[in-house]
Enzyme design. Structure first.
Site, PDB file in Angstrom:
ATOM      1  N   LYS A  76       0.839  -1.219   0.000  1.00  0.00           N
ATOM      2  CA  LYS A  76       0.000   0.000   0.000  1.00  0.00           C
ATOM      3  C   LYS A  76       0.863   1.255   0.000  1.00  0.00           C
ATOM      4  O   LYS A  76       0.631   2.178  -0.776  1.00  0.00           O
ATOM      5  CB  LYS A  76      -0.902  -0.015   1.245  1.00  0.00           C
ATOM      6  CG  LYS A  76      -1.526   1.331   1.574  1.00  0.00           C
ATOM      7  CD  LYS A  76      -2.301   1.317   2.879  1.00  0.00           C
ATOM      8  CE  LYS A  76      -1.517   1.530   4.130  1.00  0.00           C
ATOM      9  NZ  LYS A  76      -1.237   2.907   4.553  1.00  0.00           N
ATOM     10  N   ASN A  77       1.868   1.285   0.890  1.00  0.00           N
ATOM     11  CA  ASN A  77       2.635   2.517   1.056  1.00  0.00           C
ATOM     12  C   ASN A  77       3.637   2.776  -0.059  1.00  0.00           C
ATOM     13  O   ASN A  77       4.327   3.796  -0.064  1.00  0.00           O
ATOM     14  CB  ASN A  77       3.330   2.531   2.426  1.00  0.00           C
ATOM     15  CG  ASN A  77       2.315   2.746   3.536  1.00  0.00           C
ATOM     16  OD1 ASN A  77       1.164   3.079   3.269  1.00  0.00           O
ATOM     17  ND2 ASN A  77       2.738   2.546   4.779  1.00  0.00           N
ATOM     18  N   CYS A 108      -4.545  12.698  13.349  1.00  0.00           N
ATOM     19  CA  CYS A 108      -5.315  11.474  13.155  1.00  0.00           C
ATOM     20  C   CYS A 108      -5.137  10.598  14.376  1.00  0.00           C
ATOM     21  O   CYS A 108      -4.466  10.984  15.328  1.00  0.00           O
ATOM     22  CB  CYS A 108      -4.929  10.765  11.865  1.00  0.00           C
ATOM     23  SG  CYS A 108      -3.410   9.863  11.963  1.00  0.00           S
ATOM     24  N   ARG A 148       0.795  14.364  13.355  1.00  0.00           N
ATOM     25  CA  ARG A 148       1.267  14.165  11.980  1.00  0.00           C
ATOM     26  C   ARG A 148       1.281  15.430  11.122  1.00  0.00           C
ATOM     27  O   ARG A 148       0.574  15.526  10.111  1.00  0.00           O
ATOM     28  CB  ARG A 148       0.449  13.063  11.307  1.00  0.00           C
ATOM     29  CG  ARG A 148       0.507  11.767  12.084  1.00  0.00           C
ATOM     30  CD  ARG A 148      -0.178  10.649  11.374  1.00  0.00           C
ATOM     31  NE  ARG A 148       0.572  10.157  10.236  1.00  0.00           N
ATOM     32  CZ  ARG A 148       0.148   9.182   9.440  1.00  0.00           C
ATOM     33  NH1 ARG A 148      -1.008   8.624   9.645  1.00  0.00           N
ATOM     34  NH2 ARG A 148       0.888   8.793   8.423  1.00  0.00           N
ATOM     35  N   ASP A 195       4.906   0.440  12.048  1.00  0.00           N
ATOM     36  CA  ASP A 195       3.725  -0.231  11.488  1.00  0.00           C
ATOM     37  C   ASP A 195       3.604  -1.699  11.916  1.00  0.00           C
ATOM     38  O   ASP A 195       2.616  -2.358  11.585  1.00  0.00           O
ATOM     39  CB  ASP A 195       3.730  -0.136   9.950  1.00  0.00           C
ATOM     40  CG  ASP A 195       3.454   1.282   9.476  1.00  0.00           C
ATOM     41  OD1 ASP A 195       2.993   2.100  10.291  1.00  0.00           O
ATOM     42  OD2 ASP A 195       3.720   1.572   8.290  1.00  0.00           O
ATOM     43  N   ARG A 255      -8.573  -0.318   4.796  1.00  0.00           N
ATOM     44  CA  ARG A 255      -7.705   0.681   4.156  1.00  0.00           C
ATOM     45  C   ARG A 255      -6.403   0.072   3.654  1.00  0.00           C
ATOM     46  O   ARG A 255      -5.805   0.583   2.705  1.00  0.00           O
ATOM     47  CB  ARG A 255      -7.368   1.797   5.148  1.00  0.00           C
ATOM     48  CG  ARG A 255      -8.569   2.546   5.621  1.00  0.00           C
ATOM     49  CD  ARG A 255      -8.160   3.672   6.485  1.00  0.00           C
ATOM     50  NE  ARG A 255      -7.214   4.532   5.769  1.00  0.00           N
ATOM     51  CZ  ARG A 255      -6.725   5.652   6.244  1.00  0.00           C
ATOM     52  NH1 ARG A 255      -7.080   6.067   7.428  1.00  0.00           N
ATOM     53  NH2 ARG A 255      -5.885   6.366   5.522  1.00  0.00           N
TER      54      ARG A 255
END
Ligand code: EPU
Length: 430
Positions: free
Chosen positions: A22-23, A117, A122, A309, A401
């Site tokens: 994803k990233n 968030c 952030r 993560d 997500r």
């Protein structure tokens, strides 16, 4: 709102294929804005954040074709607006990755300033400072960041990140690719996703050297052109499945991964007692566990050290290891939201500032729990798989997500997990 219902206690067994990262796919899709020619990306994961990123490109005027589920062909020839609106940015912070490409190619960009968030405040101040170093003027207008390049062109410069930033490095790398002259990024992020983006940009005609190290140099070029690229496998999904095997006493073969991208995770989990074998460049085998798992301390750091993560998933595993482990989160200030949910399931965790102490081994028992962010959701799923009885996880839209088909993938490995709608969940509760 959908929930996951998990009946824990089954060892996971079988073979799993890892999806694209994803990233990495997020910045690579943003990079397609740098050219009017077609860029083809393969191995794009089918997850909510990528659907949002695609919508952003389409809203800006790009055409995105998907000849196959995981292939995106993007042609950003007719970009008419240079703006990522609040509606999109508030659902996905990675929309800020549009800033660099739009500013570099069109000399102007307006992106809503992301608020805080669940995992922290952030800010994006370091992205903006670097754009200013490349000659842009940056102002905040009614909640939007408005950036302009004088005479429409950024100028190469020396840029320095006071704090290592992944998307900051990516934004500047993209912007500098079309700047006039040479840019150097000092204290750049070194994540594999940075290298993947640099590889795509170089295929498009950029001149980037040093991606993957802390100093990246970019010789600006006038135009970028068409390219075809395959996104790297998701190292965090890989790590999550290693923990899934470990926490359920299972045995997995993990295919389509890149073990070299998660060496720190593999090393730590081996210390804990998880048996991990690198079968070849793209395959891992995980077996757990003849002996009891042993608690080991961990501190999250930028790549190549232990990733933030994977912190939540590691915490779930530590509840099942013998002894006390100290987990220090250095990247985000509020990334322990999963801890109180794990405690509801029977874990012994105390938090003080950025440090969590997990005392194991504790029996986990199924309970209704709440997911707070993407990786926290993953950790709760893992705990649910290890727990006795039924776990009902609410707000699983967070997991959608970033984890492709997680329910299907886990069911194929023998997990008892299903997705239930709110009404069905009520029946289960009663
Ligand atoms: N920071 C600043 N100012 C900035 C930028 C960052 O103070 O201008 C701070 C952040 O607040 C944080 C630290 O620097 O304390 C590092 O943040 P970074 O910019 O590296 O994070 P990011 O680029 O916003 C990416 C991933 C995250 C991942 C982090 C850290 C993407 C799209 N997101 O975020 O992924 O946790 O790097 O590795 O690449 C996830 O996938 O669940 C996720 C949150």
């Amino acid at each position: 709102m959908d929930k996951f219902l998990i009946r824990g206690g089954r060892p996971l067994k079988g073979t799993i294929k890892i999806s694209g990262a994803k990233n990495s796919a997020l910045p690579c899709l943003a990079a397609t804005l740098l050219t009017s020619e077609t860029v083809t990306l393969h191995n794009v994961p089918y997850v909510k954040d990528l659907i949002t990123q695609r919508r952003l490109l389409e809203d800006l005027g790009a055409t995105v074709l998907t000849p196959e589920l995981h292939t995106h062909k993007v042609k950003a020839a007719n970009i008419e607006i240079y703006e990522a609106p609040y509606e999109l940015v508030k659902t996905m912070r990675a929309s800020v990755l549009a800033l660099g490409p739009l500013l570099a190619r069109f000399g102007q960009a307006k992106v809503s300033l992301p608020g805080g968030c669940a995992i922290g405040t952030r800010p994006i101040d370091l992205h903006l400072k670097a754009f200013e170093q490349l000659g842009a003027t940056v102002s905040l207008e009614a909640g939007d960041v408005v950036a302009r390049a004088p005479k429409g062109k950024l100028i190469g410069a020396e840029t320095f990140f006071e704090k290592v930033s992944v998307t900051g490095t990516e934004n500047v790398m993209m912007a500098a690719s079309l700047a006039k002259g040479k840019t150097t990024i000092h204290n750049a992020a070194r994540e594999p996703e940075i290298e993947d983006l640099a590889e795509l940009l170089n295929k498009m005609g950029a001149k980037i050297r040093g991606a993957g190290t802390e100093t990246i140099t970019i010789e600006g070029v006038n135009d970028l052109g068409e390219a075809e690229h395959t996104i790297i496998p998701d190292r965090i999904e890989t790590g999550t499945f290693i923990v899934a095997a470990a926490i359920t006493n299972g045995e997995l073969e993990i295919k389509n991964c890149q073990p070299k991208h998660l060496e720190a995770v593999i090393e730590k989990l081996r210390e804990v007692g998880v048996e991990i074998k690198v079968v070849d460049e793209t395959t891992l085998s995980v077996k757990c566990c003849e002996k009891d798992l042993q608690s080991k301390d961990v501190t999250t750091e930028p790549h190549p050290l232990f990733p933030t993560d994977m912190q939540a998933q590691y915490m779930a595993l530590m509840t099942q290891a013998e002894g006390a482990s100290t987990i220090v989160e250095t990247i985000f200030e509020n990334r322990f939201m999963h801890a109180s949910e794990l405690v509801r399931m029977g874990a012994d965790i105390s938090i003080s500032g950025n440090t969590a102490i997990v005392k194991g081994k504790t029996k986990l028992t199924g309970a209704p729990i709440l997911a707070s962010d993407l990786r926290a959701s993953a950790s709760l799923v893992l705990a649910g798989l290890a727990a006795e009885g039924e776990t009902l996880i609410d707000r699983v839209y967070h997991i959608d997500r970033g984890y492709e088909n997680i329910v299907k993938k886990l069911r194929n490995l023998g997990a008892d997990i299903e997705r239930v709608t709110s009404e069905m969940a009520e029946t289960v509760k009663n």
